[in-house]
Design an enzyme around this catalytic site. Structure first.
Site, PDB file in Angstrom:
ATOM      1  CG  HIS A  48      -1.629   1.271   1.490  1.00 20.38           C
ATOM      2  ND1 HIS A  48      -2.472   1.937   0.626  1.00 20.38           N
ATOM      3  CD2 HIS A  48      -1.505   2.068   2.586  1.00 20.38           C
ATOM      4  CE1 HIS A  48      -2.846   3.082   1.183  1.00 20.38           C
ATOM      5  NE2 HIS A  48      -2.268   3.187   2.372  1.00 20.38           N
ATOM      6  CG  HIS A  72       1.077   7.019   4.224  1.00 22.42           C
ATOM      7  ND1 HIS A  72       1.427   6.195   3.188  1.00 22.42           N
ATOM      8  CD2 HIS A  72      -0.207   6.696   4.549  1.00 22.42           C
ATOM      9  CE1 HIS A  72       0.394   5.418   2.890  1.00 22.42           C
ATOM     10  NE2 HIS A  72      -0.617   5.694   3.703  1.00 22.42           N
ATOM     11  CD  GLU A  76      -3.103   5.870  13.782  1.00 21.50           C
ATOM     12  OE1 GLU A  76      -2.425   6.835  14.159  1.00 21.50           O
ATOM     13  OE2 GLU A  76      -4.208   5.558  14.262  1.00 21.50           O
ATOM     14  CG  ASP A  77      -1.407   1.239  10.574  1.00 20.24           C
ATOM     15  OD1 ASP A  77      -2.210   1.533  11.466  1.00 20.24           O
ATOM     16  OD2 ASP A  77      -1.650   1.343   9.362  1.00 20.24           O
ATOM     17  CG  ASP A 139      -3.490   6.953   2.495  1.00 23.69           C
ATOM     18  OD1 ASP A 139      -3.279   5.739   2.301  1.00 23.69           O
ATOM     19  OD2 ASP A 139      -4.009   7.412   3.527  1.00 23.69           O
ATOM     20  CG  ASP A 259     -21.811  19.403 -22.755  1.00 20.89           C
ATOM     21  OD1 ASP A 259     -22.602  18.506 -22.408  1.00 20.89           O
ATOM     22  OD2 ASP A 259     -21.541  20.385 -22.046  1.00 20.89           O
TER      23      ASP A 259
HETATM   24 MN    MN Z   1      -2.472   4.635   4.136  1.00 22.08          MN
END
Ligand code: MN
Length: 748
Positions: A48, A72, A76-77, A139, A259
């Site tokens: 990812h 990124h 957090e992870d 992301d 259009d």
């Molecule tokens: Mn992410």
């Protein structure tokens, strides 16, 4: 999965002097940190951030942004920390990664369409650096591309959020490709039926018109050749979402859309744009009202192009966009297309990447971020400039995720009133991000505010000077006015009750109704409040109701201003909130003797007239040396002479009134005192303190937490005690308790 060297090569293609070491280090670090984590699809998690990085290489971004993309999700992870990233990559990259970590928390907040605009502003306010937004959008794009793997119940929420927040944001940053792709992906999940219908019909239309499209394309190419203009002609088809939106907003059927097909003419120079336009307009007739020149007047997001619609070679309407290659790149990549990062490459001592704050690029970046929150028409731009936008605003959440926009400097009190007037009026405390904080705390972007409420609360008048919103200020004023009025009418009611009793006449509020005009008051409550304030005497009211009544005592002894005495006594009873009704009844009897000339039963001497008397919020007890301060319009406030609050009246000697206690042994009344008790945080501390107070024969009237820290809590007790001796005994006992670290009197 893209290999390490492939990523470096991709960047090298547009930036030959790329800092390879930085990319390699970020690649290896993120891969190791994510380790064996997997995505919903079963792919290794690291795929990812790598895909996000790849999206950004397509936009030709610098290696610092690519490194941030790789990193990124690490804070957090994974076990990664900000300081570790600072150490390895420099704090510029560290702060960008942290910015993304903050933004991710916002994804958990529930969003309603009405809040989308505020949320976009919040995103911008928190981001501070446009690169954080670029990585965030990449992301989101990758997450949308892989949304099929996410559990069904989450898909709709993510798709709606993309449609409401991220797609418009990409548009405002000038990234049309990104915006379109996000919209198409979101459309597919939000309205699958419409998506498939529109997509099928577009494909069908394209098949049927294949010949016409080729014809127009070659006519245009021939025209440019004849005029010696070097141009590339591309046909472009409207995307399902924009077709659907147009059908909805203009209430048109699919067939009515003229259009759906358009052509883009890309040339080398601005001059060529106008030459191409001239050639087109002199060959085919233009459709009036459809010509727009965004080259001479670019859109706020830097979009430049010429738009026109002509009646084409086969009599059908053809939409044309004419632009240079450079304009095409800007239209595709927006903010990212600017080569603003080229002077950001210089390394700092620690190997990190430094952004010099004085480069033009930096100024441009600031300007862009400011411009991003604005719409793309000049009127809107001016309007927003006047409002100064989010520099002057903070955005906070309720615990349920409602977003509240407030002016900068706003406090939890403003927040409470912004949620609802009732919430403000009953607010007694606030938790900011889960912690009890003073109500004066200045709120920051993204704070979650939980208002603690009590029905017994009346907003203190002092709040008026703390709040910054007009709504809060006027509500506090109103509530204070009502509370004061209620006090006065309660006081007036007691005065009248006594006056009627003394006159030997029956008392009933209803009996005031027929005489309102005589008293020149609009309603009963108005009469009561006027008596309470001393604007109307109780005798006037008795006479109004019973015109024949003669008050003998007044005529016999005009100096005996009975209601003055009653007023004071009742005021004391009501305003001091002294418990023990029976003892007061007793003191009332004493007062009858006081009126007979003995005096001495009032708690405080030196005050007279109809003025209500109250204690300062911190209280005062017999034994304290006291002073009265005249409060115009609201009576007399009693302070202990050592109270620091008195300095506020230093320059107004006319307001100081000499008073003294007037207590006799038989009187059993309690008096208010405020204590601050600092206790060590351990189970049972509060219970122990409360027990000690109770066993010392003191009442707790109110308790609040002033300050909480991991190891101790400062509690404010509003107590009711007999006198100073009693209070001092209690304080010394509290000081001896093992869980107590400090005891002091507040302002006493
Ligand atoms: Mn992410």
């Amino acid at each position: 999965m893209m290999r390490q060297y492939e990523l470096v090569e991709r960047v090298q293609r547009y930036k030959p002097d790329v800092n390879e070491a930085l990319l390699n280090k970020a690649y290896v670090y993120a891969m190791q940190k994510h380790g064996h984590q997997t995505r919903a699809s079963g792919d290794p998690y690291f795929s990812h951030p790598l895909e996000v990085a790849a999206i950004l290489t397509d936009m030709h971004l610098d290696e610092a942004t690519i490194a941030v993309a790789l990193l990124h999700d690490t804070i957090e992870d994974t076990s990664a920390t900000r300081s570790e990233i600072d150490e390895l990559f420099g704090d510029d990259i560290g702060s960008l990664v942290e910015g993304l970590t903050k933004l991710r928390k916002l994804d958990l907040v529930s969003k309603k369409a009405a809040q989308a605009e505020n949320l976009r502003k919040l995103l911008l306010a928190i981001s501070q650096d446009v690169r954080v937004l670029l990585v965030k959008l990449a992301d989101r794009l990758h997450n949308m591309r892989t949304l099929d793997h996410v559990p069904v119940h989450k898909r709709l929420r993510i798709a709606e959020e993309t449609m409401e927040i991220y797609a418009p944001l990409a548009g405002r940053m000038g990234m049309q490709d990104m915006r379109e792709e996000l919209e198409e992906l979101a459309f597919r999940y939000i309205n699958p039926e419409a998506f498939h219908t529109v997509t099928e019909r577009l494909a069908d239309l394209f098949e049927r018109n294949r010949g016409v499209i080729g014809e127009i394309e070659s006519s245009l190419a021939g025209l440019f050749e004849k005029n010696a203009i070097k141009a590339t002609v591309k046909s472009r088809q409207k995307k399902p979402w924009s077709v659907f939106k147009k059908m909805e907003t203009k209430a048109l059927s699919f067939e009515q859309l003229s259009d759906i097909f358009g052509f883009r003419v890309i040339v080398d120079t601005v001059e060529d744009c106008y030459r191409a336009l001239g050639a087109i307009h002199s060959t085919w007739s233009m459709v009036p009202g459809r010509f727009k020149d965004y080259i001479s007047t670019p859109k706020q997001n830097d979009y430049r192009s010429i738009h026109t619609t002509i009646v084409g070679p086969s009599r059908q309407r053809v939409e044309l966009q004419i632009r240079t290659h450079e304009m095409e790149t800007v239209a595709e990549y927006g903010v990212a297309a600017h080569t603003l990062y080229k002077d950001f490459g210089s390394k700092t001592k620690d190997g990190g990447h430094k952004i010099s704050k004085d480069t033009n690029a930096y100024a441009w970046l600031r300007r862009t971020i400011e411009a991003l929150s604005e719409g793309d028409n000049p009127e809107e731009f001016l309007e927003n400039t006047k409002l100064e936008l989010f520099q002057d605003q903070v955005f906070c959440f309720t615990p349920k995720g409602r977003l509240i926009a407030l002016p900068r400097g706003a406090t939890p009190i403003d927040f409470a009133y912004a949620v609802h007037t009732d919430v403000g009026d009953t607010c007694v405390g606030a938790k900011v991000n889960g912690r009890i904080m003073p109500l004066m705390t200045e709120l920051k972007n993204g704070d979650e505010v939980d208002i603690i409420r009590s029905k017994a609360q009346v907003p203190p008048a002092a709040w008026e000077s703390v709040v910054v919103t007009g709504k809060a200020r006027s509500a506090i004023r109103r509530a204070t006015r009502n509370a004061v009025r209620k006090q006065y009418s309660g006081l007036g009611s007691r005065i009248l009750e006594r006056a009627f009793e003394r006159a030997g006449k029956p008392w009933n509020k209803e009996s005031l109704k027929p005489v309102l005009h005589r008293l020149a008051r609009k309603d009963v409550d108005d009469v009561l409040a006027a008596v309470g304030r001393g604007e109307l005497t109780s005798q006037d009211v008795v006479h109004a109701v019973f015109p024949d009544y003669k008050d003998e005592r007044v005529t016999q002894n005009p100096k005996a201003r009975e209601e003055g005495w009653f007023n004071l006594r009742n005021a004391a009873g009501m305003l001091f909130q002294i418990p023990g009704r029976s003892s007061r009844r007793k003191s009332r009897q004493n007062k009858e003797t006081a009126m007979a000339g003995e005096g001495g039963a009032l708690p405080i001497r030196g005050v007279s007239g109809d003025l209500p008397v109250r204690f300062a919020p911190e209280g005062a007890v017999p034994g304290d040396r006291i002073v009265g301060i005249l409060q115009p319009g609201s009576g007399i406030t009693i302070y202990p002479i050592q109270s620091p609050s008195l300095t506020a009246f230093d320059d107004q000697p006319e307001r100081w009134i000499d008073v003294r206690w007037d207590i006799d042994e038989h009187m059993k009344e309690r008096f208010p005192a405020r204590l601050s008790v600092t206790a060590i945080n351990e189970p049972g501390s509060l219970a122990e303190i409360a027990q000690l107070i109770a066993s010392n024969d003191a009442n707790i009237h109110m308790l609040s937490m002033a300050r909480t820290a991991p190891d101790f809590t400062e509690m404010i007790f509003d107590l009711e005690v007999w006198d100073l001796k009693h209070l001092n005994r209690l304080m010394s006992q509290l000081k001896e308790a093992p869980c107590v670290s400090e005891v002091r009197r507040v302002n006493g």
